[in-house]
Write a protein that holds these residues in place. Structure first.
Motif, mmCIF file in Angstrom:
data_model
loop_
_atom_site.group_PDB
_atom_site.id
_atom_site.type_symbol
_atom_site.label_atom_id
_atom_site.label_comp_id
_atom_site.label_asym_id
_atom_site.label_seq_id
_atom_site.Cartn_x
_atom_site.Cartn_y
_atom_site.Cartn_z
ATOM 1 N N PHE A 83 0.812 -1.197 -0.103
ATOM 2 C CA PHE A 83 0.237 -0.136 -0.042
ATOM 3 C C PHE A 83 0.785 1.169 -0.306
ATOM 4 N N PRO A 84 0.300 2.334 -0.785
ATOM 5 C CA PRO A 84 0.929 3.534 -0.633
ATOM 6 C C PRO A 84 0.867 4.131 0.977
ATOM 7 N N ASP A 85 1.847 4.482 1.463
ATOM 8 C CA ASP A 85 1.998 5.040 2.775
ATOM 9 C C ASP A 85 2.367 6.543 2.785
ATOM 10 N N ILE A 86 1.333 7.320 2.955
ATOM 11 C CA ILE A 86 1.472 8.946 2.854
ATOM 12 C C ILE A 86 0.953 9.512 3.877
ATOM 13 N N SER A 87 2.004 10.572 4.514
ATOM 14 C CA SER A 87 1.546 11.204 5.374
ATOM 15 C C SER A 87 1.566 12.765 5.210
ATOM 16 N N TYR A 88 0.898 13.772 5.706
ATOM 17 C CA TYR A 88 0.908 15.297 5.186
ATOM 18 C C TYR A 88 0.313 16.001 6.600
ATOM 19 N N GLU A 89 0.959 17.150 6.578
ATOM 20 C CA GLU A 89 0.650 18.177 7.387
ATOM 21 C C GLU A 89 -0.116 19.319 6.910
ATOM 22 N N TYR A 90 -0.934 19.968 7.418
ATOM 23 C CA TYR A 90 -1.659 21.188 7.347
ATOM 24 C C TYR A 90 -2.055 22.048 8.192
ATOM 25 N N SER A 91 -2.127 23.197 7.946
ATOM 26 C CA SER A 91 -2.866 24.114 8.968
ATOM 27 C C SER A 91 -4.114 24.656 8.684
ATOM 28 N N VAL A 92 -4.932 24.993 9.746
ATOM 29 C CA VAL A 92 -6.361 25.717 9.605
ATOM 30 C C VAL A 92 -6.252 26.572 10.804
ATOM 31 N N ASP A 93 -6.467 27.772 10.706
ATOM 32 C CA ASP A 93 -6.509 28.650 11.853
ATOM 33 C C ASP A 93 -5.363 28.761 12.891
ATOM 34 N N GLY A 94 -4.344 28.497 12.054
ATOM 35 C CA GLY A 94 -3.057 28.470 13.026
ATOM 36 C C GLY A 94 -2.882 27.260 13.850
ATOM 37 N N VAL A 95 -3.622 26.157 13.551
ATOM 38 C CA VAL A 95 -3.575 24.777 14.285
ATOM 39 C C VAL A 95 -2.837 23.935 13.145
ATOM 40 N N THR A 96 -2.055 23.063 13.282
ATOM 41 C CA THR A 96 -1.458 22.138 12.673
ATOM 42 C C THR A 96 -1.952 20.837 12.887
ATOM 43 N N TYR A 97 -2.477 20.111 11.804
ATOM 44 C CA TYR A 97 -2.974 18.876 11.808
ATOM 45 C C TYR A 97 -2.025 17.610 10.838
ATOM 46 N N LEU A 98 -2.258 16.640 11.181
ATOM 47 C CA LEU A 98 -1.406 15.496 10.521
ATOM 48 C C LEU A 98 -2.595 14.560 10.033
ATOM 49 N N SER A 99 -2.216 14.142 8.865
ATOM 50 C CA SER A 99 -3.238 13.020 8.122
ATOM 51 C C SER A 99 -2.637 11.994 7.256
ATOM 52 N N ASP A 100 -3.282 11.130 7.004
ATOM 53 C CA ASP A 100 -2.647 9.970 6.061
ATOM 54 C C ASP A 100 -3.673 9.758 5.107
#
Length: 129
Positions: free
Chosen positions: A69-86
């Protein structure tokens, strides 16, 4: 003397097993509906720019065989809060029989690459590429 009636314990066991499969099927169906709804809704979600933090493949073996399986992770920010997702998409992950196929899919997402992230405005922790 021959008894043609099924023993009560066998009947109860059959009922329990049938009910278990029915409940498991209903549960899987509800999760599928949730993923379909999220997939449709995500098309109108707000977007932000994220960054790929990991890109690789993972090997999973079970009674049906070995899949990659592809194993991808990324981070992003919304309203100054950083989140992580895959989450690349909603629904079950697509496995490949050969590692080269999974690597090819994962290679579309290189570490540091900017990506457009669609996030749920009611719960920014839920996001998808």
């Amino acid at each position: 003397m021959e008894n043609s009636e099924m023993p009560i314990t066998v009947a109860i066991f059959g009922f329990i097993m049938s009910s278990s499969f029915l409940i498991a099927g209903a549960w899987a169906f509800l999760f599928s509906l949730r993923d379909i709804r999220r997939g449709r809704a995500s098309k109108s979600w707000p977007t932000t720019t994220g960054k790929i933090t990991f890109s690789g493949i993972k090997k999973v073996s079970d009674s049906e065989g070995t899949f990659y399986f592809p194993d991808i992770s990324y981070e992003y920010s919304v309203d100054g809060v950083t989140y992580l997702s895959d989450a690349i998409h909603f629904g079950p992950a697509r496995g490949f029989a050969f590692p080269s196929s999974a690597r090819k899919r994962a290679s579309k997402y290189t570490v540091g690459m900017p990506v457009t992230v669609y996030y749920n405005p009611e719960d920014p922790n839920i996001a998808v590429l």
